[in-house]
Structures are given as C-alpha cells and as structure tokens.
Scaffold this active site. Structure first.
Site, PDB file in Angstrom:
ATOM      1  N   ASP A   1      26.829  45.853  53.781  1.00  0.00           N
ATOM      2  CA  ASP A   1      27.728  44.700  53.688  1.00  0.00           C
ATOM      3  C   ASP A   1      26.980  43.596  52.958  1.00  0.00           C
ATOM      4  O   ASP A   1      25.750  43.522  53.034  1.00  0.00           O
ATOM      5  CB  ASP A   1      28.126  44.201  55.085  1.00  0.00           C
ATOM      6  CG  ASP A   1      29.148  45.088  55.767  1.00  0.00           C
ATOM      7  OD1 ASP A   1      29.866  45.823  55.079  1.00  0.00           O
ATOM      8  OD2 ASP A   1      29.228  45.031  57.015  1.00  0.00           O
TER       9      ASP A   1
ATOM     10  N   ASP B   1      35.868  47.263  52.896  1.00  0.00           N
ATOM     11  CA  ASP B   1      36.569  46.516  53.945  1.00  0.00           C
ATOM     12  C   ASP B   1      37.776  45.775  53.363  1.00  0.00           C
ATOM     13  O   ASP B   1      38.840  45.721  53.981  1.00  0.00           O
ATOM     14  CB  ASP B   1      35.634  45.515  54.620  1.00  0.00           C
ATOM     15  CG  ASP B   1      34.470  46.174  55.336  1.00  0.00           C
ATOM     16  OD1 ASP B   1      34.601  47.339  55.766  1.00  0.00           O
ATOM     17  OD2 ASP B   1      33.420  45.521  55.464  1.00  0.00           O
TER      18      ASP B   1
END
EC number: 3.4.23.36
Length: 161
Positions: free
Chosen positions: A122, A140
């Site tokens: 991330d 995401d």
C-alpha cells in the site's frame, strides 16, 4: 458471452497491470524513503506492507488465521464471483465493467499476498487534518469503484421497479 468475457477480461488485465506497476514503482521509489506529501498533506505517498484487509482490519490476527481468511477464503470468493459474473446473462456492460474492477483488485491483492509473505503493498493516503483514509493502493480503488458501480446500478434498478 464473448463480449462479456472480453469486457471483464480486458478490464481486469488493464487494472491488474496498472496496480502491479504502481506497486513496483512504490517499492522502487518509496521503500526506505521519506513520506512524500502534496497540498498540505491532502495527498500522501508512503510505502507500507499491509498484512490485514481494507484499512488494516485483521492485521493483528494470528498468521495462520490471517492466511486462511485473506488468501484461502478470498480465493474461494474470487473464484465464485468470477463464475457468477461470467454466467449471469442479465448483466449489462456497466455491471460487467464493475465486476472486472472488483475481480482485478481482488486478484491483484491476492497475488501480492502470495508473493509478499501475506502482505499487500500500500502507498497512498488522503485526507484533511485528522480525517484521513487508511493507506491504500490501486487495487483497493478498483474494488471500491466496482462495488460502488454495482451498488449504484442496483439502487437505480430498485427505483425503476
């Protein structure tokens, strides 16, 4: 069926390629470096490995439980959702595109878990002051966009009835 497969497939391939490319860039340019920030910290880039789900949920679970949920159960869900998306003859192009986004995000993050010892790369964070998102990635965003499109279409369909 060919058109549906092509739309879901092309959406998935493009989305996975973009996600994996941005994760590669994040690893190359952000790992071990200072956080990058723009517009008074509205948009922040920072490298992180997330061993949990969305917003780090479940990251503190024992490793075996995490692996079972985030790799095992997610795999079963993605296979089932793929079969559903390909077999449902009532979906229109927007719904097929949305399914491709959900599938691509799920499969791309699953690939990360398999290749990164259970973690997902991330690197993005947004917000104003203390009101911030968690750290997220392109996969995401694809999942959220796909779910959002499916919910909007579902709501519009219910209103028409």
């Amino acid at each position: 069926m060919k058109k549906k497969l092509l739309l879901i497939g092309v959406t998935s391939v493009i989305s996975i390629a973009i996600d994996q490319w941005t994760k590669f860039l994040a690893t190359q340019h952000l790992l071990g470096r200072e956080t990058l920030s723009w517009w008074n910290d509205f948009f922040v880039l920072t490298y992180s490995i997330n061993h949990g789900a969305f917003l780090g949920l479940g990251k503190d679970l024992p490793e075996g439980v995490r692996d079972t949920i985030f790799s095992g159960l997610v795999s079963v869900f993605l296979i089932g959702f793929t079969v559903y998306a390909l077999r449902d003859k009532t979906m229109n192009n927007l719904q097929n595109l949305a399914c491709g986004l959900v599938l691509s995000g799920g499969f791309s993050n699953l690939y990360d878990r398999i290749t990164n010892n259970g973690g997902v790369v991330d690197f993005m964070n947004m917000g104003i002051g203390g009101l911030r998102t968690g750290i997220f990635n392109v996969a995401d965003m694809a999942i959220m966009a796909g779910v959002f499109l499916l919910l909007i279409y579902s709501y519009k369909s219910d209103v028409k009835k």
